[in-house]
Design a protein around this motif. Structure first.
Motif, short mmCIF file in Angstrom:
data_model
loop_
_atom_site.label_atom_id
_atom_site.label_comp_id
_atom_site.label_asym_id
_atom_site.label_seq_id
_atom_site.Cartn_x
_atom_site.Cartn_y
_atom_site.Cartn_z
N LEU A 15 0.83 -1.21 0.00
CA LEU A 15 0.00 0.00 0.00
C LEU A 15 0.86 1.25 0.00
N ASN A 16 2.17 1.07 0.06
CA ASN A 16 3.06 2.22 0.06
C ASN A 16 2.87 3.12 1.26
N THR A 17 2.52 2.54 2.38
CA THR A 17 2.28 3.37 3.55
C THR A 17 2.88 2.70 4.78
N PRO A 18 3.47 3.47 5.70
CA PRO A 18 4.07 2.85 6.88
C PRO A 18 3.04 2.42 7.91
N SER A 19 1.88 3.10 7.93
CA SER A 19 0.89 2.76 8.94
C SER A 19 -0.48 3.26 8.49
N LEU A 20 -1.51 2.83 9.21
CA LEU A 20 -2.87 3.29 8.92
C LEU A 20 -3.52 3.73 10.22
N THR A 104 -10.98 3.19 -2.19
CA THR A 104 -10.14 2.87 -1.04
C THR A 104 -10.08 1.35 -0.85
N LEU A 107 -8.11 -0.39 -3.68
CA LEU A 107 -6.67 -0.27 -3.46
C LEU A 107 -6.20 -1.28 -2.41
N ASP A 110 -6.48 -4.93 -3.54
CA ASP A 110 -5.39 -5.21 -4.46
C ASP A 110 -4.11 -5.54 -3.69
N PHE B 633 -0.32 9.02 3.06
CA PHE B 633 0.05 8.11 1.98
C PHE B 633 -1.15 7.79 1.09
N PRO B 635 -3.39 5.38 0.65
CA PRO B 635 -4.72 4.98 1.14
C PRO B 635 -5.50 6.17 1.71
N GLN B 636 -4.79 7.06 2.45
CA GLN B 636 -5.46 8.21 3.03
C GLN B 636 -5.90 9.19 1.95
N ILE B 638 -6.67 8.46 -1.13
CA ILE B 638 -7.82 7.90 -1.85
C ILE B 638 -9.08 7.97 -0.99
N THR B 642 -12.45 9.75 -2.00
CA THR B 642 -13.74 9.06 -2.01
C THR B 642 -14.78 9.85 -1.23
N ILE B 680 -6.44 -0.27 -12.07
CA ILE B 680 -6.60 0.35 -10.75
C ILE B 680 -5.95 1.74 -10.73
#
Lengths: 219, 787
Positions: A15-20, A104, A107, A110, B633, B635-636, B638, B642, B680
């Motif tokens: 996801l190319n991200t270090p955290s969520l 979201t 992504l 995937d 990043f 996900p945020q 996108i 949304t 995508i």
């Protein structure tokens, strides 16, 4: 598949991200669940003789493999496993449908599917390592790594009869379909293999932006 | 020997594996042997004849022009040689089959091969087979129902030979592409196969329960051609012995299977053993009438209780859908398909009839778009036979056609299509004299439609009647005549009954109340297929309650599943976040529902344009800047996009309702280039462009260069965005840019995708390399002069 089988760090890497944040973590949980429910992992492999012709290059089961990197990768190997793995069509369907309703999720699905197909390959690789009486194995090497061209994908798919055995096809432009699929070569040798470099993203690890903290780096 | 004569025997024996017997060297192409080493092929056929095979498959499984491309082997030549070899080898008493395997490519929605290309490749095979004197056509080892249909149609339309079809199922009872046994059986029978069955993939032990299932779904003779168990990965050897294999075959005979052979790993010894095992035995009796059902390529819907046909995909009275159809934008249709599926529809009606639309071109495209987002079976709704036929060809499964009526002209045009494509048909009980007032007269027309359909060989269970809902306000006896007709059609004629429910309330106040009351009455009168809006208040609820109360819902399971989380008379859902949340904040934090709600609030005080420019765009800019500096990043980003999209949805609806113009800043055409099926990245770009107010014409994936150029010219866009993810498809990107430069030089191009770099983008003539979606939006702003 079991959600616990998936490596969350690897998903975040995809996801190319270090955290969520908590919110997105909750979304990710449902995406993991969805992929694991939809996935019908299928694999097929063949053990084939490796030959290093005097004029250079390498052949696998009589098929000349193109590029210097794969020849280097299989140096010293007597045989190699040609494997194909797919999560099967329903996972592609999930991702495609999410693309129309919620990007979201698309992504994340995937990325989860990417980690899931890695997991399937890892499991198969472990099974192969336990089964064959070779002391040394190379890492998996796929079309698109280094100068191993993806135009060889159709020949590899044909060699393991993947369309018939696991429903894995390849388009005239060399894309594997279902999309969440892998073909790879693992060399097997009686001598230590020097070149076990891994090219996760078509780059060498040294060029990879994640190489410093990559759990899979094998420099 | 004639296949139909063979079927008069208790059993018919096929051959076993061909590849197994040819002992191919690595890389050796079996189809080439027909031309270079005919004796090797002939020896296999002779061995099978001696073992007892009554039908041998010619060595043509992979002789498909698409598969043989680049091998130097001509498909038709190889096929003609193969049929001759087989005929010479086995003589007059054994049938020779043209063997057709899959193309190895996938059709939409999973793949990018067109139906026409698949059909054409099979046509070449069938014509060559017929000319060379094949006795029948065999289509085997199929996974995808639509590809199978292409092959079966090609065989039926270009030969007069019997066609038998076997598909390959995995241990979960579905094919690799998700086709269930029921869907395969009803579709192939409808399309006119002479026998159907299962081959390859698994051994006879594993396939047996699947065959028992298939036997329930068809009247046709059944075929089993299993593998000799499962292969060893190293040696490729299969583990079952001929005796083990044959020992299971009486169980197949017991469930009525008539035609026996072997697939991978089997040889003449297997066929000999099977013949011996079954000699002197009788096969089991078969069920005569399969259950009434319809299906898509991945889902079967049994018509054993009232099923909801969603009516929303119909442009009548829907301004936005009309416009979307005229623009060639199928997202609106996809959206309606998704929401009706979620609301509980069982089948979706698809109607694209509106002035200015070429239905024959648009209906099949609409069907394909809808099948991307739902598994539900479809009801193809058109008055144009050409449009119906175009959609019937590419529909994977058994659809419903809406409709035929009692007029001679309609019966003559529509019923042959129903028969040829194996569809179900809705008969409207009207004729040259219009809609009769009385139930009696409508039933008479219904009877006539049924007689005419049955005379063509359309099974009774595939004929449905619509006794027509007349508006209650036009006469007090109308509704009760309709209900009487429904009752009689259901009880006396024994057919499924269809009604467009909501017509009943036209012109009256409180329409929802009338609609759901009439729905309940009609269901009680025997209505089985209400055409209705599944999202309308109380409608789906009424059907669920009816199913439960009439005993169609075992242990009330479906009802409980639908309503267990419901609190009666719950107040409107409270706002999720605290009162401090602003619209901008909702976007930045990616809160979709809040963003929609707060937009509605904001509309009370602000103009839509000022909401866009003063709130939404600045919020998106904040997130975009944070993304660029690595604070957030993808996900945020996108998620924020949304949330913004849901706000724009509310604004768009508001502006359409007000009849106002769009706030679009300009049009952009985007596409994933020909040959590439990854979308995508392109979808992310689309989302962001739309966020910034651009009207995005998304041509989808695998789009030919000229189609992109044509769209750019047609819509006079200033910018085209192209995506490619494969080194093999960057060529198509270059070609597209070249054509754009030639035909529409004032248009700018932005390209993106994993394999591209700024240098490479320049080399292929692109004006900009969009390293990510944000960069693409930034470039769009400069092109459209927004910065």
């Amino acid at each position: 598949m079991n959600p616990a089988d998936l490596d969350r760090d690897e998903i975040l890497m995809f996801l190319n991200t270090p955290s969520l944040d908590d919110n997105l973590n909750a979304v990710l949980d449902t995406c993991i669940e969805e992929v694991c429910t939809a996935a019908q992992p299928r694999t097929v492999y063949r053990v084939l003789p490796v030959e290093h012709p005097a004029e250079g290059g390498v052949t696998l089961g009589g098929l000349p493999l193109e590029g210097d990197d794969i020849a280097l990768h299989l140096t010293g190997c007597q045989e190699a496993v040609l494997l194909a793995a797919t999560l099967s069509a329903p996972v592609d369907t999930c991702i495609r449908r999410a693309g129309f309703t919620d990007m979201t999720r698309a992504l994340m699905l995937d990325a989860v599917a990417g980690a899931a197909v890695e997991r399937v390959c890892n499991d198969l690789e472990n099974e192969i390592r336990a089964k064959y009486p070779y002391p040394y194995f190379t890492a998996r090497f796929s079309c698109g790594y280094g100068d191993f061209p993806i135009t060889q994908q159709p020949a590899l798919v044909r060699m393991v009869d993947a369309p018939r055995k696991i429903g894995l096809t390849v388009t005239p432009h060399c894309t594997l379909l279902p999309l969440k699929s892998v073909t790879a070569v693992i060399g097997m040798s009686h001598q230590p293999v020097k070149d076990a470099r891994r090219f996760c993203c078509g780059q060498s690890c040294a060029e990879c932006p994640y190489h410093e903290d990559c759990p899979r780096a094998r420099l | 020997m004639d296949f139909r004569t063979l079927l008069q025997n208790e059993y018919v024996f096929l051959d076993g594996g061909m590849g197994t017997m040819l002992h191919l060297a690595p890389g050796e192409l079996p189809e080439r042997l027909n031309l270079t080493q005919p004796e090797r092929v002939a020896a296999v056929h002779r061995a099978y004849r001696e073992a007892g095979s009554q039908i041998v498959y010619a060595n043509t499984f992979g002789a498909n022009p698409l598969k043989l491309a680049g091998t130097g082997v001509d498909a038709a030549e190889s096929i003609k040689a193969a049929i001759r070899i087989a005929k010479d080898a086995v003589g007059e008493d054994v049938c020779v089959a043209l063997d057709i395997g899959p193309t190895g490519q996938l059709l939409p929605p999973a793949g990018s091969m067109t139906f026409e290309d698949a059909y054409e490749s099979f046509r070449v095979m069938c014509q060559a087979g017929q000319e060379a004197g094949a006795d029948l056509v065999v289509i085997e080892t199929m996974s995808d129902l639509l590809e199978t249909k292409a092959a079966l149609l090609a065989a039926k339309e270009h030969t007069d030979l019997p066609v038998i079809v076997t598909m390959t199922f995995t241990e979960n009872g579905r094919t690799f592409t998700g086709c269930p046994i029921s869907a395969a059986a009803m579709t192939l029978e409808g399309l006119g196969a002479a026998a159907i069955g299962i081959n390859c993939s698994l051994g006879p032990r594993e396939i047996l329960p699947m065959m028992q299932e298939m036997a329930k779904w068809t009247r046709l003779p059944l075929i089993i051609k299993a593998n000799a168990g499962l292969p060893d990965p190293v040696t490729g050897e299969y583990f079952l012995t001929p005796e083990d294999f044959a020992a299971i075959m009486p169980e197949y005979a017991a469930c009525g299977v008539q035609i026996f052979g072997g697939c991978c790993g089997t040889n003449p010894d297997f066929i000999r053993a099977v013949c011996e095992k079954l000699r002197g035995t009788k096969r089991g009796r078969r069920l005569l009438t399969p259950a009434a059902a319809v299906c898509s390529g991945t889902r079967t819907v049994l018509l054993d209780m009232p099923r909801i046909i969603g009516e929303r995909i119909n442009p009548t009275g829907k301004k936005r859908m009309k416009q979307a159809l005229l623009d060639g934008d199928f997202d609106y249709l996809r959206g309606e398909a998704i929401s009706q599926t979620a609301a509980g529809a069982d089948i979706l009606d698809v109607n694209v009839g509106t002035p200015g639309i070429d239905e024959a071109a648009v209906l099949p495209q609409a069907v394909q778009a809808i099948l991307e987002v739902t598994d539900l079976p479809l009801q193809l709704d058109s008055s144009s036979p050409a449009a119906l036929e175009a959609a019937l060809r590419i529909y994977p499964g058994k659809p419903i056609i809406n409709s035929v009526n009692g007029k001679e002209e309609s019966l003559e045009a529509i019923l042959p299509l129903v028969k040829h494509y194996g569809a179900c048909i809705v008969g409207l009980t009207l004729d040259e004299n219009g809609i009769p007032q009385t139930a009696e007269e409508r039933i008479a027309i219904g009877r006539r439609i049924i007689e005419r359909a049955e005379a063509l060989g359309i099974p009774h269970q595939d004929i449905f009647l619509d006794c027509l809902t007349l508006t209650a306000s036009t006469g007090e006896s109308g509704p009760s005549e309709t209900l009487t007709a429904v009752r009689r059609a259901h009880d006396e004629l024994g057919v499924q009954t269809v009604l467009g429910v909501s017509n009943i309330s036209f012109g009256l106040p409180n329409r929802p109340l009338i609609n759901r009351s009439f729905l309940a009455m009609a269901l009680q009168s025997g209505l089985t297929l209400p055409i209705m809006n599944p999202m309308a208040e109380g409608m789906t609820d009424t059907v669920r309650a009816f199913r439960m109360l009439r005993g169609f819902d075992e242990n009330c399971q479906a009802f409980i599943a639908a309503y267990q989380d419901m609190t009666p008379n719950a107040p409107a859902a409270p706002a999720q976040a605290s009162g401090d949340l602003t619209l901008g904040g909702a976007v930045i934090h990616g809160l979709r529902q809040d963003a929609a709600r707060l937009t509605e609030d904001a509309l009370k005080e602000h103009e839509p344009l000022s909401i866009v420019n003063d709130i939404l765009i600045p919020a998106l800019d904040t997130v975009g800047a944070d993304y660029e500096t690595g604070k957030v990043f993808l996900p945020q980003l996108i998620q924020a996009a949304t949330a913004a999209q849901s706000a724009f949805g509310v604004l768009k609806q508001h502006m359409t309702a007000q009849g106002g113009g769009q706030a679009d800043k300009g049009k952009v055409v985007i596409a994933t280039v020909q040959g590439d099926v990854h979308d995508i990245g392109k979808n992310i770009v689309r989302l962001l462009l739309e966020n910034y107010g651009y009207d995005v014409i998304d041509l989808g994936k695998d789009v030919p260069p000229q189609k992109i150029v044509d769209a750019a010219i047609q819509h006079q866009v200033k910018l085209v965005g192209l995506s490619a993810l494969m080194t093999t498809t960057v060529g198509a990107m270059e070609e597209t840019i070249k054509l754009l430069h030639e035909q529409y030089p004032e248009c700018k191009t932005v390209v993106g995708g994993a394999v591209l770099t700024a240098d490479y983008a320049e080399t292929i003539g692109a004006d900009c390399f969009g390293k990510d979606a944000k960069a693409t939006v930034d470039y769009a702003k400069t092109v459209f002069g927004d910065e």
